[in-house]
Write a protein that holds these residues in place. Structure first.
Motif, PDB file in Angstrom:
ATOM      1  N   MET A 107       0.854  -1.182   0.000  1.00 41.17           N
ATOM      2  CA  MET A 107       0.000   0.000   0.000  1.00 41.17           C
ATOM      3  C   MET A 107       0.888   1.229   0.000  1.00 41.17           C
ATOM      4  O   MET A 107       1.904   1.272   0.688  1.00 41.17           O
ATOM      5  CB  MET A 107      -0.912   0.034   1.231  1.00 41.17           C
ATOM      6  CG  MET A 107      -1.826   1.269   1.239  1.00 41.17           C
ATOM      7  SD  MET A 107      -3.078   1.248   2.540  1.00 41.17           S
ATOM      8  CE  MET A 107      -2.062   1.570   3.965  1.00 41.17           C
ATOM      9  N   TRP A 108       0.536   2.221  -0.796  1.00 41.30           N
ATOM     10  CA  TRP A 108       1.246   3.493  -0.780  1.00 41.30           C
ATOM     11  C   TRP A 108       0.251   4.620  -1.015  1.00 41.30           C
ATOM     12  O   TRP A 108      -0.823   4.407  -1.576  1.00 41.30           O
ATOM     13  CB  TRP A 108       2.384   3.515  -1.792  1.00 41.30           C
ATOM     14  CG  TRP A 108       1.987   3.475  -3.225  1.00 41.30           C
ATOM     15  CD1 TRP A 108       1.872   4.511  -4.080  1.00 41.30           C
ATOM     16  CD2 TRP A 108       1.658   2.302  -3.992  1.00 41.30           C
ATOM     17  NE1 TRP A 108       1.497   4.088  -5.323  1.00 41.30           N
ATOM     18  CE2 TRP A 108       1.353   2.752  -5.304  1.00 41.30           C
ATOM     19  CE3 TRP A 108       1.589   0.941  -3.705  1.00 41.30           C
ATOM     20  CZ2 TRP A 108       0.986   1.863  -6.318  1.00 41.30           C
ATOM     21  CZ3 TRP A 108       1.209   0.066  -4.718  1.00 41.30           C
ATOM     22  CH2 TRP A 108       0.925   0.528  -6.002  1.00 41.30           C
ATOM     23  N   VAL A 109       0.637   5.776  -0.564  1.00 44.56           N
ATOM     24  CA  VAL A 109      -0.283   6.915  -0.601  1.00 44.56           C
ATOM     25  C   VAL A 109       0.430   8.100  -1.231  1.00 44.56           C
ATOM     26  O   VAL A 109       1.522   8.501  -0.796  1.00 44.56           O
ATOM     27  CB  VAL A 109      -0.766   7.286   0.814  1.00 44.56           C
ATOM     28  CG1 VAL A 109      -1.715   8.483   0.743  1.00 44.56           C
ATOM     29  CG2 VAL A 109      -1.457   6.096   1.478  1.00 44.56           C
ATOM     30  N   THR A 110      -0.171   8.654  -2.286  1.00 42.52           N
ATOM     31  CA  THR A 110       0.280   9.938  -2.843  1.00 42.52           C
ATOM     32  C   THR A 110      -0.861  10.921  -2.556  1.00 42.52           C
ATOM     33  O   THR A 110      -1.137  11.187  -1.402  1.00 42.52           O
ATOM     34  CB  THR A 110       0.581   9.803  -4.347  1.00 42.52           C
ATOM     35  OG1 THR A 110      -0.581   9.300  -5.014  1.00 42.52           O
ATOM     36  CG2 THR A 110       1.729   8.836  -4.572  1.00 42.52           C
ATOM     37  N   ASP A 111      -1.521  11.439  -3.609  1.00 39.73           N
ATOM     38  CA  ASP A 111      -2.790  12.119  -3.365  1.00 39.73           C
ATOM     39  C   ASP A 111      -3.927  11.109  -3.406  1.00 39.73           C
ATOM     40  O   ASP A 111      -5.083  11.441  -3.267  1.00 39.73           O
ATOM     41  CB  ASP A 111      -3.022  13.227  -4.401  1.00 39.73           C
ATOM     42  CG  ASP A 111      -3.108  12.679  -5.824  1.00 39.73           C
ATOM     43  OD1 ASP A 111      -2.749  11.507  -6.031  1.00 39.73           O
ATOM     44  OD2 ASP A 111      -3.531  13.428  -6.714  1.00 39.73           O
ATOM     45  N   THR A 112      -3.547   9.850  -3.624  1.00 38.85           N
ATOM     46  CA  THR A 112      -4.464   8.722  -3.723  1.00 38.85           C
ATOM     47  C   THR A 112      -3.868   7.570  -2.923  1.00 38.85           C
ATOM     48  O   THR A 112      -2.645   7.432  -2.865  1.00 38.85           O
ATOM     49  CB  THR A 112      -4.614   8.296  -5.200  1.00 38.85           C
ATOM     50  OG1 THR A 112      -5.071   9.420  -5.963  1.00 38.85           O
ATOM     51  CG2 THR A 112      -5.587   7.147  -5.360  1.00 38.85           C
ATOM     52  N   ALA A 113      -4.716   6.769  -2.298  1.00 38.65           N
ATOM     53  CA  ALA A 113      -4.219   5.564  -1.622  1.00 38.65           C
ATOM     54  C   ALA A 113      -4.327   4.381  -2.578  1.00 38.65           C
ATOM     55  O   ALA A 113      -5.377   4.172  -3.198  1.00 38.65           O
ATOM     56  CB  ALA A 113      -5.025   5.297  -0.362  1.00 38.65           C
TER      57      ALA A 113
END
Lengths: 316, 166
Positions: A164-170
């Motif tokens: 799992m990674w998060v930018t402006d979106t998960a």
């Protein structure tokens, strides 16, 4: 003042250019987030094909006038639409409250319609379909592996190891044993990470199918063992659909669509069953790499293409 | 050539190129970032073309033209220092500007199409035909832009005794 004065001035202007290092970092971050969102939204459909046929507008000049859809093949040659059901393979069994399905895409082999993957998007209730994903949206993709973000952390999705990674979106991405890559993305909900995890952990195999309501029996050379992507979404006019064929080597593609091409783009079109099917042409100065269709091939494809009103019973 | 290899080899040059066209390093940064972010997803096709760098440069030109239309921005840097600060110097400072900085000011004040043509000619060293191919117009149009631009650059240069752009 002479030519050297002008050259010296340009050299001085060029010397003020910013550092490539910081630009590169921003390009990497932005391209990664953008690519992941678009991958999940539409597989290789509208976005990719639109990019493939688009070229930068010439300065001060367009690409030319729209070609009139004046092609009229003999009706006797047209086969009736044979609607095919393609498996959706997997589906989430939990979604957050307040979202409704707005987009479906299925990718399949052209030989026997075996499902290879696809994409589904849920937007906030009341939000129409748009390429720009609105806040509060959930997308589920099958068969495409998005590049992981630098801050990816391990997660468990059933018995599978995921990330799992998060930018402006998960983003949550995993591959069950013997299954395809799957990705859930959640954007702008205020609790993206936990919602993405919960949606991902609810995914299960499904017997549900998508109905492919567009046909194109003519297969150009190089497309014998290729793939196709069928996309459909609701519109105020009753729904839009497209069928994108990718060649066996993955380098060439063409798209039949019920949506008119953008202004300035060359195309042929034919109207049947009250639906107009467009086949955009590749501009002569588009980037090379693939093999463009010949005029005879586009004519033959459209002569045999057919479509009927899309199934929108799934729209929330 | 992969996208990463292209960036490693050509990003600095592309930034200089865009800065020359835009006469604004920060606008150039935004434009290059925008163009490369759009190019990356379809890099395989771009790289398969004969000249991927030429294609990206064309994207930069068109992005600059559309950016100007969208933002209707008009940045008029006046000197090397002004290019950093993007602020107009006062009249005393103007008087101190040397010939080169005066030329920078005139270049920055050119209409965008004229500036692009002049930059491609003097910075990139392209011929009229090459410029015409790049920006998608006829060589005669290039010559027209060039003539008008050079006339503007000559203006108010009383010491000018040399024919430029010849």
């Amino acid at each position: 003042m002479n030519d050297q004065t002008i050259k010296d001035a340009f050299d001085a202007i060029a010397a003020t250019a910013v550092s490539p290092e910081r630009v590169r970092a921003r390009i990497d971050a932005r391209a990664r987030a953008h690519r992941q969102r678009r991958l999940l939204l539409a597989g290789a459909g509208f976005a990719t094909v639109a990019a493939a046929v688009g070229v930068p507008m010439a300065l001060g000049e367009g690409l030319g006038e729209l070609a009139p859809p004046g092609f009229s093949p003999p009706p006797a040659e047209v086969q009736p639409v044979r609607v095919r059901a393609v498996s959706l393979m997997y589906a989430p069994t939990w979604l957050p409250d307040g979202v409704a399905e707005r987009f479906r895409a299925v990718r399949f082999t052209t030989v026997n319609f075996t499902a290879l993957g696809g994409s589904r998007s849920w937007y906030p209730e009341g939000s129409p379909y748009s390429v720009q994903v609105p806040e509060g949206s959930v997308t589920f993709g099958i068969g495409e592996q998005a590049g992981e973000g630098e801050t990816a952390e391990p997660v468990k999705i059933g018995s599978a190891d995921g990330t799992m990674w998060v930018t402006d979106t998960a983003f949550v991405q995993w591959q069950p044993a013997g299954g395809p890559w799957m990705t859930v993305s959640v954007y702008g909900t205020g609790d993206d990470a936990s919602i993405a995890l919960r949606v991902a952990r609810s995914v299960a195999a499904t017997t549900a199918t998508a109905l492919v309501t567009m046909t194109s029996p003519v297969t150009p050379p190089g497309y014998d063992d290729g793939t196709a992507l069928f996309e459909v979404y609701p519109t105020s006019g009753g729904g839009a659909q497209s069928l994108t064929f990718t060649s066996s080597d993955g380098r060439s593609a063409y798209q039949l669509s019920t949506s008119p091409p953008e202004s300035g783009e060359q195309f042929k079109a034919v109207t049947r069953n009250g639906l107009t099917v467009y086949l955009p042409g590749e501009p002569a100065d588009a980037v090379g790499g693939g093999v463009p269709l010949t005029d005879e091939q586009t004519t033959a494809i459209l002569a045999a293409a057919n479509a009927t009103a899309p199934d929108l019973s799934w729209v929330g | 050539m992969t996208f990463e290899e292209f960036l490693a080899a050509r990003l600095a040059a592309l930034l200089r190129y865009a800065t020359v066209l835009a006469c604004d390093p920060h606008l150039a940064e935004d434009i290059v970032q925008e163009v490369l972010a759009r190019a990356q997803p379809r890099w395989e096709r771009i790289a398969a073309a004969d000249a991927p760098e030429a294609y990206v440069k064309r994207m930069i030109i068109n992005e600059l033209a559309s950016w100007r239309r969208r933002k209707a921005s008009r940045v008029v840097p006046l000197s090397h220092e002004a290019l950093e600060t993007v602020t107009a110097p006062d009249s005393d400072r103007q008087a101190e500007l040397g010939e080169r900085d005066a030329m920078i000011r005139r270049i920055a004040q050119l209409p965008v199409k004229q500036r692009i043509v002049i930059a491609l000619r003097f910075y990139e060293g392209l011929s009229d035909h090459e410029i015409a191919d790049l920006i998608g117009c006829r060589p005669a149009t290039v010559r027209s832009h060039t003539s008008r631009a050079l006339a503007s650059l000559r203006a108010n240069f009383p010491q000018d005794a040399t024919r430029i752009g010849g």
